[in-house]
Design a protein around this motif. Structure first.
Motif, PDB file in Angstrom:
ATOM      1  N   MET A   1      79.749  20.481  45.941  1.00 58.45           N
ATOM      2  CA  MET A   1      78.454  20.266  45.186  1.00 58.45           C
ATOM      3  C   MET A   1      77.347  20.364  46.400  1.00 58.45           C
ATOM      4  N   ASN A   2      76.349  21.278  46.424  1.00 59.46           N
ATOM      5  CA  ASN A   2      75.261  21.267  47.963  1.00 59.46           C
ATOM      6  C   ASN A   2      74.253  20.239  47.265  1.00 59.46           C
ATOM      7  N   SER A   3      74.146  20.618  46.400  1.00 65.37           N
ATOM      8  CA  SER A   3      72.736  20.295  45.511  1.00 65.37           C
ATOM      9  C   SER A   3      72.869  19.563  44.059  1.00 65.37           C
ATOM     10  N   VAL A   4      72.003  18.674  43.720  1.00 62.61           N
ATOM     11  CA  VAL A   4      72.366  18.600  42.457  1.00 62.61           C
ATOM     12  C   VAL A   4      70.197  18.421  41.722  1.00 62.61           C
ATOM     13  N   LEU A   5      70.381  18.418  40.256  1.00 66.30           N
ATOM     14  CA  LEU A   5      69.039  18.679  40.051  1.00 66.30           C
ATOM     15  C   LEU A   5      69.166  17.382  38.669  1.00 66.30           C
ATOM     16  N   LEU A   6      68.116  16.600  38.986  1.00 64.17           N
ATOM     17  CA  LEU A   6      67.809  15.496  37.814  1.00 64.17           C
ATOM     18  C   LEU A   6      66.250  15.985  37.093  1.00 64.17           C
ATOM     19  N   VAL A   7      66.611  16.334  35.682  1.00 68.27           N
ATOM     20  CA  VAL A   7      64.770  16.589  34.957  1.00 68.27           C
ATOM     21  C   VAL A   7      64.357  15.863  34.105  1.00 68.27           C
ATOM     22  N   ALA A   8      63.256  14.961  34.872  1.00 71.13           N
ATOM     23  CA  ALA A   8      62.782  13.834  34.273  1.00 71.13           C
ATOM     24  C   ALA A   8      61.508  14.578  32.634  1.00 71.13           C
ATOM     25  N   SER A   9      61.126  15.943  33.050  1.00 68.44           N
ATOM     26  CA  SER A   9      60.426  16.489  32.132  1.00 68.44           C
ATOM     27  C   SER A   9      60.134  17.816  32.604  1.00 68.44           C
ATOM     28  N   GLU A  10      58.923  18.824  31.670  1.00 67.55           N
ATOM     29  CA  GLU A  10      58.879  20.297  32.791  1.00 67.55           C
ATOM     30  C   GLU A  10      57.551  19.909  33.513  1.00 67.55           C
ATOM     31  N   ARG A  11      57.312  18.848  34.027  1.00 67.97           N
ATOM     32  CA  ARG A  11      56.905  18.437  34.816  1.00 67.97           C
ATOM     33  C   ARG A  11      56.641  17.887  36.185  1.00 67.97           C
ATOM     34  N   LEU A  12      57.910  17.037  36.041  1.00 65.46           N
ATOM     35  CA  LEU A  12      58.796  16.106  36.947  1.00 65.46           C
ATOM     36  C   LEU A  12      60.134  16.412  36.978  1.00 65.46           C
ATOM     37  N   MET A  14      63.836  16.267  40.170  1.00 63.19           N
ATOM     38  CA  MET A  14      63.938  15.706  41.476  1.00 63.19           C
ATOM     39  C   MET A  14      65.522  16.252  42.023  1.00 63.19           C
ATOM     40  N   TRP A  15      65.210  16.875  43.190  1.00 64.26           N
ATOM     41  CA  TRP A  15      66.804  17.888  43.557  1.00 64.26           C
ATOM     42  C   TRP A  15      66.405  16.449  44.679  1.00 64.26           C
ATOM     43  N   PHE A  16      68.236  16.581  44.453  1.00 63.84           N
ATOM     44  CA  PHE A  16      69.711  16.247  45.664  1.00 63.84           C
ATOM     45  C   PHE A  16      69.959  16.691  46.540  1.00 63.84           C
ATOM     46  N   HIS A  17      70.154  17.478  47.862  1.00 69.04           N
ATOM     47  CA  HIS A  17      70.828  18.490  49.379  1.00 69.04           C
ATOM     48  C   HIS A  17      71.717  17.362  49.902  1.00 69.04           C
ATOM     49  N   ARG A  18      72.361  17.781  49.946  1.00 66.31           N
ATOM     50  CA  ARG A  18      73.083  17.611  50.745  1.00 66.31           C
ATOM     51  C   ARG A  18      73.102  18.081  52.526  1.00 66.31           C
ATOM     52  N   ARG A  19      72.974  17.032  53.501  1.00 62.37           N
ATOM     53  CA  ARG A  19      71.905  17.804  54.114  1.00 62.37           C
ATOM     54  C   ARG A  19      72.558  16.765  55.294  1.00 62.37           C
ATOM     55  N   ASP A  20      73.606  17.238  56.370  1.00 67.39           N
ATOM     56  CA  ASP A  20      74.477  16.494  57.432  1.00 67.39           C
ATOM     57  C   ASP A  20      75.394  16.047  56.711  1.00 67.39           C
ATOM     58  N   ASP A  21      75.171  14.326  57.304  1.00 69.51           N
ATOM     59  CA  ASP A  21      75.852  13.390  56.148  1.00 69.51           C
ATOM     60  C   ASP A  21      75.397  12.445  55.026  1.00 69.51           C
ATOM     61  N   LEU A  95      61.651   9.202  36.135  1.00 69.76           N
ATOM     62  CA  LEU A  95      62.808   8.698  37.583  1.00 69.76           C
ATOM     63  C   LEU A  95      62.844   7.376  37.615  1.00 69.76           C
ATOM     64  N   ARG A  96      63.576   6.709  36.870  1.00 65.92           N
ATOM     65  CA  ARG A  96      63.525   5.469  37.120  1.00 65.92           C
ATOM     66  C   ARG A  96      65.027   5.470  38.496  1.00 65.92           C
TER      67      ARG A  96
END
Length: 175
Positions: A1-12, A14-21, A95-96
């Protein structure tokens, strides 16, 4: 898993992307009918004892039916340990963030920083709203916004070492 998406709304979102460490964060907002990254976490270098954002090396996604999706993160730099819970709440459209650092020595800087305009090929879209959540522990925290950066900074804290310092904030993108 190199990317994770959190969806707060249709307008907002957050992506988490694994980069290096570590796991970088990208905040996206809706612009012209599509999602566009407007903020990217300022990560610093792997050898930084006090990076501009928490150095999250591990991420676990928690999904509870009927509840908000939450990313649980931990990491280490120097002799300090960071942890966070980032919750995407679609009911409130926010997003909290609840972030903590267990410090062993006095920090030269502490907080969370985001570069504005995560996509250099596009002009930055309207920024989401940041709101600090009061904790009531006597620690001074400040939200700084410039034309290049949004930063939550822990400014003063005293007490015996080691100790844990927290900061909380909410990101929203109202209509």
């Amino acid at each position: 898993m190199n990317s994770v998406l959190l969806v707060a709304s249709e307008r907002l979102a957050m992506w988490f992307h694994r980069r290096d460490d570590r796991w970088m964060q990208f905040v996206e907002v809706r612009r012209d009918g599509r999602m566009v990254a407007c903020l990217a976490s300022a990560e610093g270098e792997s050898g930084d004892e006090w990076p501009p954002s928490p150095p999250f090396q591990n991420l676990e996604l928690q999904t509870i039916p009927g509840k908000a999706q939450t990313a649980l993160l931990v990491g280490k730099a120097g002799s300090s340990h960071w942890s966070a819970a980032v919750e995407a709440d679609p009911t409130a459209g926010v997003l909290r963030f609840d972030v903590a650092c267990r410090i062993q020595n006095e920090p030269s800087r502490l907080g969370s920083s985001y570069w504005i305009g995560a996509n250099p090929k596009l002009p930055p879209p309207a920024l989401p709203r940041f709101e600090m959540t009061p904790i009531g522990d006597g620690v001074e925290r400040r939200l700084d916004v410039t034309d290049r950066e949004v930063a939550i900074r822990v400014l003063s804290d005293t007490g015996p070492l080691p100790r844990t310092i927290r900061w909380q904030y909410v990101i929203s993108f109202p209509e």
